[in-house]
Design an enzyme around this catalytic site. Sequence first.
Site: not given
Ligand code: UFG
Length: 328
Positions: A11, A77, A141, A117, A145, A74
């Site tokens: 991505y 994640s 993860y 990250s 990192k 790479a």
């Molecule tokens: N969320 C929902 N519903 C969903 C998906 C996500 O409510 O269906 C919420 C999650 O709980 C979170 C927010 O949306 O509060 C964002 O979630 P993501 O999974 O999109 O992203 P994260 O914040 O969990 O993860 C991101 C990066 C990771 C990194 C992390 C650092 O994608 O690579 O931040 O904590 F590790």
Amino acid sequence: MAVLICGGAGYIGSHAVRALREQGREVVVLDSLRTGHRQSLPADVPFVEGDMRDPAVLDAIFARHTVESVLHFAASSLVGESMQLPLQYFSNNVHGMQVLLEAMVRHGVERIVFSSSAAVYGEPDSVPITEEAPLRPGNPYGESKRIMESMMRWAAAAHGLRYVSLRYFNVGGAAADGSIGEDHRPESHLIPLILQVPLGRRPHITIFGDDYDTPDGTCIRDYVGVEDLIEAHTLALRHLEAGGQSDVFNLGSEQGFSVRQMIETARRVTGRPLPVVVGARRPGDPARLVASSRKAGDVLGWQPRQGVDEIIASAWRWHSRHPAGYKK
Ligand code: UFG
């Protein structure tokens, strides 16, 4: 002189390939295609399908191309997957970094820009998070990192490499023309999951918990557009090319948006209904992650331009034109 882009079919890497070529740079892409997509790359880009943990793959690239710098995207994640398969994460991420750094030393390649990250911080004591905040990753993860950053630091001290480590907060959006974008299988990130609802691919979006200590009870994150994020990589490359020292930078917008605010923005951008179901908390989610990106502004001159409206609008352009993602 080429830039080696490890994970260039993923991505974020695919947006880097495009941006560097637009700047007239020669690039060579290495990707295992386990999660990347060949179609995200221009047909004529020099491309090697292979695993970074195989030194012979890297030796062949460094023998064939005069590589001056490496962009390293790479890595595995997914936070949840890393809890189930920690050793796979250490193999792919940590061992991958070791083999890459060894090959760089062997071939005299001295500059690397690395995708780190916000996960290296874990649950922060306060926000906005600066680069000086303690590193207490809460999952394999983030731990991988953190270790990869340390490996670069020690290799730099011993072998004269220079590195920039960019700690991403929540990356979203797509190329402005909607031609390349995000395609994880299965999808795991909030923005593409939200947009699957107006696309008719999912009946509702589930909010993972609305009882957090935040104004609307849902988790707050700091979203940064992928094109802004890539600009930070090109600035980091220039910083190293100009003789700048090794450093670590947060990349975020310094603005927090809750899950509910993101859903509301998607309703506005798509003009379509977006049913919501409130579900249980997802284990390990911090309530609030917001970056201080002042250092990236001061040292690299980076200023993110896209707000969440533009991030979701560009993602919508990509997903509505490619509802099933890249063709396999
Ligand atoms: N969320 C929902 N519903 C969903 C998906 C996500 O409510 O269906 C919420 C999650 O709980 C979170 C927010 O949306 O509060 C964002 O979630 P993501 O999974 O999109 O992203 P994260 O914040 O969990 O993860 C991101 C990066 C990771 C990194 C992390 C650092 O994608 O690579 O931040 O904590 F590790």
